[in-house]
Design a protein around this motif. Sequence first.
Motif, short mmCIF file in Angstrom:
data_model
loop_
_atom_site.label_atom_id
_atom_site.label_comp_id
_atom_site.label_asym_id
_atom_site.label_seq_id
_atom_site.Cartn_x
_atom_site.Cartn_y
_atom_site.Cartn_z
N UNK A 79 0.92 -1.08 0.15
CA UNK A 79 0.08 -0.04 0.08
C UNK A 79 0.64 1.34 -0.15
N UNK A 80 1.85 1.16 0.96
CA UNK A 80 2.84 2.24 0.85
C UNK A 80 3.50 2.40 -0.56
N UNK A 81 3.96 1.35 -1.15
CA UNK A 81 4.68 1.42 -2.56
C UNK A 81 3.72 2.20 -3.35
N UNK A 82 2.36 1.93 -3.45
CA UNK A 82 1.28 2.36 -4.28
C UNK A 82 1.07 3.86 -4.13
N UNK A 83 1.09 3.99 -2.74
CA UNK A 83 0.88 5.56 -2.25
C UNK A 83 1.92 6.28 -3.07
N UNK A 84 3.30 6.04 -2.90
CA UNK A 84 4.37 6.60 -3.34
C UNK A 84 4.42 6.86 -4.86
N UNK A 85 3.40 5.80 -5.30
CA UNK A 85 3.48 6.30 -6.95
C UNK A 85 2.21 7.01 -7.25
N UNK A 86 1.70 7.36 -6.38
CA UNK A 86 0.46 8.33 -6.60
C UNK A 86 -1.17 7.57 -6.37
N UNK A 87 -0.90 6.47 -5.87
CA UNK A 87 -2.37 5.73 -6.05
C UNK A 87 -3.53 6.61 -5.07
N UNK A 88 -4.91 6.40 -5.70
CA UNK A 88 -5.71 7.38 -4.92
C UNK A 88 -6.98 6.35 -4.50
N UNK A 89 -6.68 4.92 -4.65
CA UNK A 89 -7.98 4.36 -4.23
C UNK A 89 -8.69 3.61 -5.21
N UNK A 90 -8.54 4.40 -6.40
CA UNK A 90 -9.21 4.15 -7.63
C UNK A 90 -8.42 3.28 -8.63
N UNK A 91 -8.60 1.94 -8.72
CA UNK A 91 -7.81 1.21 -9.83
C UNK A 91 -7.85 1.87 -11.31
N UNK A 92 -6.76 1.93 -11.93
CA UNK A 92 -6.63 2.36 -13.45
C UNK A 92 -6.03 1.30 -14.19
#
Lengths: 257, 234, 315
Positions: A213-226
């Motif tokens: 989750x941290x790795x996703x956050x640090x690449x800009x993840x906002x909770x909505x899969x794209x």
Amino acid sequence: MQGSTRSPETGGMRSLDPRTKVVAVVLFILAVNLIPAGAWPVYLVLLALLWSAAVVLHVGMLVLLRRSLVAVPFVLAVVVLPFTTPGAAIYELPGLGWQISREGMTLFLTILCRFFLAVQAAVLLAASTPVSELLWGLRKLGVPTTLVAIIGFMYRYLFVIGEEAGQMIRARAARSAQIPHHRRPSVFWQGRVSGLMVGSLFLRALARSERIYVAMLSRGYDGHPRSMLHLRMVAWDWIVVIGSGLLLALILWGRMA
Amino acid sequence: MSCLVEIKNLSFSYQDGRTALQELDLSICEGEKVGIVGSNGAGKSTLLLQLNGVLQGTGDVRIAGDQVCRQNLGRIRSLVGLVFQDPDDQLFSPTVFEDVAFGPLYMGLDESAVSLRVREALESVGMDGMEERVPNRMSLGEKKLVAIATVLAMRPRILALDEPTAALDARARRTILGVLKHLDETLVVATHDLSLVAEVLDRTIVMDRGEVVADGPTAEILRDEAFLAEHGLI
Amino acid sequence: MFSGLIALHIPDGFITPSVAGLGWLMCVLVIWMATRQTRTQFGEAQVPVMGVLAAFIFAAQAINFPIMAGTSGHLVGAALAGIVMGPWAGSLIMAAVVIVQGLIFQDGGLLVMGWNVINMVAAVLVGSSAYLVIFRILGTDRKRSRPLAAMIAAWISVEIGAVATALELAVSGTFPLGLSLPAMTLIYGIVGVCEGVITAAAISLLQVSRPEVLRGGEESQGKISAAWLSSGMALALVIALFSPLASGAPDGLEVVAHQLGASESEPFLSIFPDYSVSFISSSVYSTIVAMVIGVIMVFSSVLAVGHLVARRSEE
């Protein structure tokens, strides 16, 4: 699609859109389940159809047959049906006096045929479609994005966490010496050890999910899969979809008549 | 002097009460190649996580002049690329392409721009042509390279890597060193690997128990063996 | 690596399309609810947490241990997921597990996937609700309460799944309930003990090392709705089970099957032996014999396939 190595021109039937395959397989399985009991020639025709599809999609026969093994327990459970279904007796087991009824035998074989055809169609879908494309197809067919994303994550980490579990099992095996003439530890003790392994595997998985989750956050993840996979339905896709629709219609019509 | 990274009086404690960073002051300028060394638990990884606001302590962290705080996180995260120690945590997509495209997609780039960035990022780590590979079937070295590419695709100005060479065999390690040497971005590398520091990074920061105990040119710091031993580095 | 993977989800061909459709309908509803609930519970972390823990359940099912004579026990995980993550998160996790098992590994059919998901979700909801109730009864301040509650809840969850499966097969006219229910409850009564022991041990480990995780599951949102839904499910099962047996001759389930569109034109759909197993002329003993044979057959096939798969995965 960017990043895809295959193109519709070169592939022909082999590059069927995942949506096409999902729809066709579901229609096929539905058709299989709607064939009246005991209509053996129809089952044979469908089997021929399925195996030709396997040849076109380059799925080996061995893969097809081997993977249908998984459901053997269920199949064996229906072995009792010829005995338990009331009807005209066609055979009597010597000694026990149990009777096999014609109706029961028909029911048994029908279930077997349906199971066999359905599971092979499912294998065909799974074996000829990369998981990423399959998930994309499901999303395009209306499966909620969140669920598809969860399944994608699950599939990705199956191997990572499976490997962790494998390491734990090997470590346990390495320490499980057994001295001759000494009693093995009790079943409950062993169950408990497995439970402790499950517990620590859970903690590792939970920690991993936090790190991901941290790795996703640090690449800009906002909770909505794209996603940016693009596949197009070509003529072949429509032919296959309409064809499987017709097959289902034909069988429904046959039931009415 | 305005630096790319300005940290003033930064302290951080985990929820369980462990203090990870204590009144840290640090600045890193554009183009610097910095190694952060220290024994386990010295606070290296925690420091990296502060750089793009995944963890936030008390004190002041500024990236290119912007304070790391809730409102700026989107911008900060496009400036600071974090590469995690376990590439399996970073590669969460079904294919390499989707993983490298993840960051650019969330930056709101259009799809042709995303594809271009994916290709360039994979080229710069020598993994071009691997777009359709599945992370499950790659070696640790390959995964580490792709993990770096996932961040490079976002074109960050700072690249922060946590243990880039841990658990790698000699050949994979060499490949990673080669890639790191050719990167133009500002580098911040947390590591135990002193020969990596000597070879790639010109400035070294030594941390111990959440504090900076030394900061200077790599050659100077690595020369003082007694000091390194005192802080559990050799 | 997946040597513990033995199908105990219903394959296609055993359930009629109309019954399968009903399962899908319920499945869609339940997944929709679970997705909404977990979004508020986990926020942006919903997807990675649910996905990774689903992978954990899948991997945990591979951790097995020998019971006797080559049989091995392993985890299903429904109760565990429900207890540690809360009922709705557990439901979503198990749904993902069932979907991947069916879609990618052909463990469980595609048409019946709705029911396979519902069976697992029922196991999660009933298991986690039972856990909370038993935990209260045993006393929340005692050290052994949690593992013990988890053990009983896990056993119940496995039995719920088994009873639901037996019912679905009966409604489809595949197995007469009089045969499948005792066989399934018996087999899963044993499986449930393993489930209980493993779950209890896992919970005891968490209680020592990460008690806050357990408390998170116990206090998760949606446990009230989950408790209502699970008591509804349990009630539905009980009614379905006892109505045909109580009403005697006109088979309640048969009526249900007719209402669901299982037509008279297909003779096998309406075959419901009146809960007296028909191959026997008279005695109860042959029923028991048949049941035992069934159980042995299922067990030995599970074993054989297990060995086969295990050997292949070692190669």
